[in-house]
Structure formats: structure tokens, C-alpha cells
Design a protein around this motif. Structure first.
Motif: not given
Lengths: 125, 371
Positions: A1-10, A21-24, A28-36, A62-65
Motif C-alpha cells: 500500500m502507498s501512503d496515499r491520503k484522502y480528503t473528505k471532499d474526495h 501529487t493530487i487527483g480525485i 468521485a469520478q464515478d459520482q461525477l460521470g463523464d468528465v469533459v 461543473a464541480s470545484e476541486v
């Protein structure tokens, strides 16, 4: 396992040395659906923990990150400009958003590890 | 055609609610109803509808009968379209207008042998029924039909799929309709829709709605489609969404819907707001609804201000998103009439950035109606 951490905002954050390095999350991607479209911060930009750092556009909305920590952006994932669907295909891999130099390692205190995040998601459903 | 508005009241369910859940629909509140926003994903559902056949549950919309001699003339007092000339089986798009010439709702009207059948937006249906009830003279009944569900089957394969179940449907042409029997259920089917594709809307007794939906889904060409793709399909087709692209502040002329006002009515101006609307027809309105094509990849959303190069505010985006068939962002909005020519270069302000866009001819995706 990496030591990846997560926020409550996904958002996820991987720290290696002083750089992160940061991502979602895949959830979160499944909740958002097709990202354009992903509006990423510019290299050199200062981002502040909890403030908007990027905007992700799905077909529907649109959603803020938010930035999971304070610091300076050192790289952005240019591949998302041409292929925003990478976020759906590989949210926690090739679909990363940006890298940053952390101002305070203590910003990571209180973020969840993978196990705690999985439990957090379970409680959401 | 419908606008979203969440309510605090108990959420309503259509007869297909359990089926949506069984099919993996992601449910959201919409106009007071628990509705599927997507099944497989908006992009895939959108493309499937443009290339095969998509099944939509639009049972949240209001189906209302007007019954009685002179219902056509009475309805004409609320709308700017010809009703008296509408022949049995023919369907027409129209608008309820207020006294200022603003749009209270948009609707479809069909003349049947014994009544006029109206289909109105979910979010407006209670107000529409009250409006109709107050306006109809003695002897003309306003009869809501909550006992019927409404399905839409849209796409190039839609009519072939439906005709296999309900023989004769393929003989309908665009904006015509008729009564059909399916397995003992009386259906009212019109060849129309809200996607820009060929297809039908099917009014079915609620007790038979699930069985009909399952029979349609049994055809491999048919997939269930949610509200997300319904919105991207109608936006590419240049069709208005009530509460967004049209509302009580927009007139039919501003909205570029003057085609819904037939000649006799335009000449007479004998409808609510007639004075304003005739003036706008003669002199041109101050603003127009137009298509807008963002030049970049970023979708530009409803509410964004439209600017000229010098920063002057000249309008507002009323619908904006990603058009899967176009392969890029698409939008509609209102701009000053002098700037409404296709090709006009403008900007939209979103998140502090000024994004270039051009006035575009609607629809973005060509209509495939069978006339």
C-alpha cells in the motif's frame, strides 16, 4: 500500500519528499460521470488548503476541486487537456491533476488513509 | 421541456420507479419526482439515442384533456397558435402566455376526436391546470390524466422497434398521432419528441407502463436513458428548456419561437401580451435567443454573462454544457438583436475568465424528423 491520503471532499494526495501529487478519487469520478474538461491550476500558482484549485466539468455540471494542502504548483497533467476522460478511466493513476511543493507538512495531519477513506465512503452510502 | 425544482414535500414517483432502480438508474429529485439522471452514463446514453433507440420515462409531465364544444377557441385565448384549424390527429407546439407576453409554459397540443390533449411540463403542471380551469368557460372541462404514464422512444431505430410491437405506428408522420391497441392496453402515440431524432411519445395506462417499457427494452436496440442525456440531446437539437431558455420574462419573439404563432394569430394579436408581441414582430425584439458555440473545450454554463470584446455586457447564457454528438461544448442564450447573426464573435465570462464563443446556427445536431 502507498501512503496515499484522502480528503473528505474526495481528493487524494501522494507525498514523496517535499512534493505531492493530487487527483480525485475513483469514487468521485464515478459520482461525477463523464468528465469533459478539467480546468487545472497553472505551474507556479499558489494554492491554499481548502480553497478551489481546479474545476472539473462533467456533461452535467461543473464541480470545484479543493486543494488538500497549501503550496506552489510545480506541474499540471497536460494529458487531461486533450483527454479529460482519463479522469474516468484512471482517476487515481494517469488521471492525476497537478503536483505541488508543500508549504506545511502538517497540512496532511488529519487526512484519511485508504482504509479510513473506504470506511468513510461506506458511511456515506 | 421541463425545469427542475426540488420541493420539501414527499417526493413523487412515476409508475416506472422500481424499474429505473432495477436497471441501475442513479436517482435524483427533479420537479418533485424521484427520477433517473443516468443509467450507463450520459455520454453513452446520448450516443445510443442518436444511433439506435433510447427509452425515456417522461411520466412526470402533465397530460391534460380539454373536453367540450369550443375547447379550441377557448384555448386560443391563452396561446398564440391556431387551434381551430388543427385537424384531428395533428399535434402542435405552443406556449401559455401571460398578459405581458411572457411565457408561462411551453406545451404540446393534439386534437383528438373527442378532446384536445395537452402535454405540459412537470414543474408547471399544477399552475397550468389552475390557469386552464380559471380560463375555460362553463361546458368545457379540464381533465388531468394522472392515471396515464408517458414514455418516449427516440432515435433512428425507435419507430421500427415500436412498430414491431404496435403495428401501424410507422405510418404516422412527424407531429401526427393516433390511438393504438397493445395487448389490450389503449395507447395514444405521437410521432414527436425532445431529442431532435425521429421517434414517438407513448401515453399508456399506468398499470401497463412497466410491461410496455419492458417489452420495448427487450429489443436489443433499446436502452434506458436518464434526464442527463435528455438535456444534452435537447440542447444539441436547439430545443428550449422551460425555466432556463424561456420563462415569464421572455417573449416568443425574443425566444425565436415565432414559428409557433400561425399567420391568423400573428395578424390578429388576439392573445395575452399581443400588443408587445406584435410590436416585437414588426420592429424586432431587443434581444434574441441564439445558439452559442464556445471556441475552447470548456463548457460554458447557464448564468454566464455574454460580453463584447470591449467588455460590455450584451447577454446571458441560459443553457450550456457538453454536446456528445458535436464533440465539444454547446450553449444557448440571449444576446442583443444586433449581435444575433451567426458568426458574431463574443465572449462569455466564467470563473473570472473571458472565454471566446460564436453565435451559431441552431440546431447544433441536425434534426432527423420523418415529415
Amino acid at each position: 500500500m502507498s501512503d496515499r491520503k484522502y480528503t473528505k471532499d474526495h481528493e487524494w494526495i501522494d507525498v514523496s519528499g517535499g512534493e505531492a501529487t493530487i487527483g480525485i478519487s475513483d469514487y468521485a469520478q464515478d459520482q461525477l460521470g463523464d468528465v469533459v474538461y478539467v480546468d487545472l491550476p497553472d505551474v507556479g500558482q499558489q494554492v491554499e488548503k481548502g480553497a478551489e484549485a481546479a474545476v472539473i466539468e462533467s456533461v452535467k455540471a461543473a464541480s470545484e476541486v479543493y486543494a488538500p494542502a497549501t503550496g506552489e504548483v510545480t506541474a499540471r497533467n497536460d494529458a487531461l487537456d486533450d483527454n479529460p476522460a482519463l479522469v474516468n478511466e484512471s482517476a487515481e493513476g494517469d488521471g492525476w491533476f497537478y503536483r505541488m511543493k508543500l508549504s506545511n507538512m502538517s497540512d496532511l495531519d488529519g487526512l484519511m488513509d485508504a482504509e479510513a477513506y473506504a470506511a468513510y465512503l461506506e458511511a456515506l452510502d | 421541456m421541463s425545469a427542475d425544482s426540488d420541493t420539501d414535500q414527499t417526493i413523487l414517483k412515476t409508475p416506472l420507479n422500481d424499474l429505473h432502480r432495477a436497471l441501475g438508474g442513479r436517482m435524483v429529485p427533479f420537479a418533485g419526482y424521484d427520477m433517473p439522471v443516468q443509467f450507463d452514463g450520459i455520454m453513452a446514453e446520448h450516443t445510443h439515442t442518436r444511433t439506435a433507440a433510447g427509452l425515456f420515462d417522461v411520466s412526470h409531465m402533465g397530460q391534460v384533456r380539454l373536453v367540450g364544444d369550443g375547447a379550441d377557441a377557448a384555448l386560443e385565448r391563452l396561446i398564440p397558435s391556431n387551434m381551430k384549424e388543427l385537424k384531428p390527429g395533428k399535434q402542435r407546439y405552443s406556449l401559455f402566455l401571460n398578459d405581458a407576453g411572457g411565457i408561462l409554459d411551453d406545451l404540446m397540443i393534439t386534437r383528438r376526436e373527442d378532446d384536445l390533449l395537452l402535454v405540459v411540463n412537470a414543474a408547471c403542471k399544477d399552475a397550468d391546470i389552475a390557469h386552464l380551469t380559471a380560463a375555460m368557460p362553463t361546458g368545457i372541462a379540464v381533465v388531468p390524466m394522472p392515471e396515464r404514464a408517458l414514455l418516449a422512444l427516440q432515435g433512428p431505430d425507435a419507430v421500427s422497434v415500436l412498430d414491431a410491437l404496435v403495428p401501424g405506428v410507422a405510418e404516422l408522420t412527424f407531429m401526427t398521432s393516433g390511438s393504438f391497441d397493445w395487448d389490450g392496453a389503449d395507447l395514444w402515440i405521437s410521432r414527436s419528441g425532445y431529442t431532435g431524432e425521429d421517434g414517438c411519445e407513448i401515453s399508456v395506462p399506468e398499470a401497463r407502463a412497466v410491461a410496455l417499457a419492458e417489452a420495448l427494452l427487450a429489443d436489443a436496440r433499446v436502452k434506458p436513458i436518464g434526464l442527463g442525456a435528455r438535456d444534452s440531446l435537447r440542447l444539441e437539437a436547439g430545443l428550449c428548456l422551460y425555466g432556463h431558455d424561456i420563462d415569464t420574462t421572455t417573449s416568443p419573439v425574443e425566444a425565436n419561437l415565432q414559428w409557433a404563432m400561425q399567420k391568423r394569430r400573428r395578424e390578429a394579436g388576439d392573445f395575452p401580451g399581443g400588443e408587445r408581441i406584435l410590436r416585437e414582430l414588426a420592429e424586432g425584439p431587443t434581444r434574441r435567443r441564439v445558439g452559442l458555440k464556445p471556441e475552447g473545450r470548456a463548457p460554458i454554463r447557464e448564468g454566464a454573462a455574454i460580453l463584447e470584446a470591449d467588455g460590455r455586457n450584451v447577454g446571458t447564457i441560459t443553457s450550456g454544457g457538453f454536446g456528445p454528438s458535436v464533440g465539444g461544448p454547446v450553449a444557448m442564450g440571449y444576446v442583443e438583436t444586433a449581435l444575433a447573426e451567426p458568426g458574431t464573435a463574443l465572449f462569455a465570462e466564467q470563473r473570472g475568465k473571458s472565454l471566446p464563443l460564436q453565435v451559431a446556427t441552431l440546431p447544433f445536431s441536425p434534426h432527423n424528423y420523418k415529415r
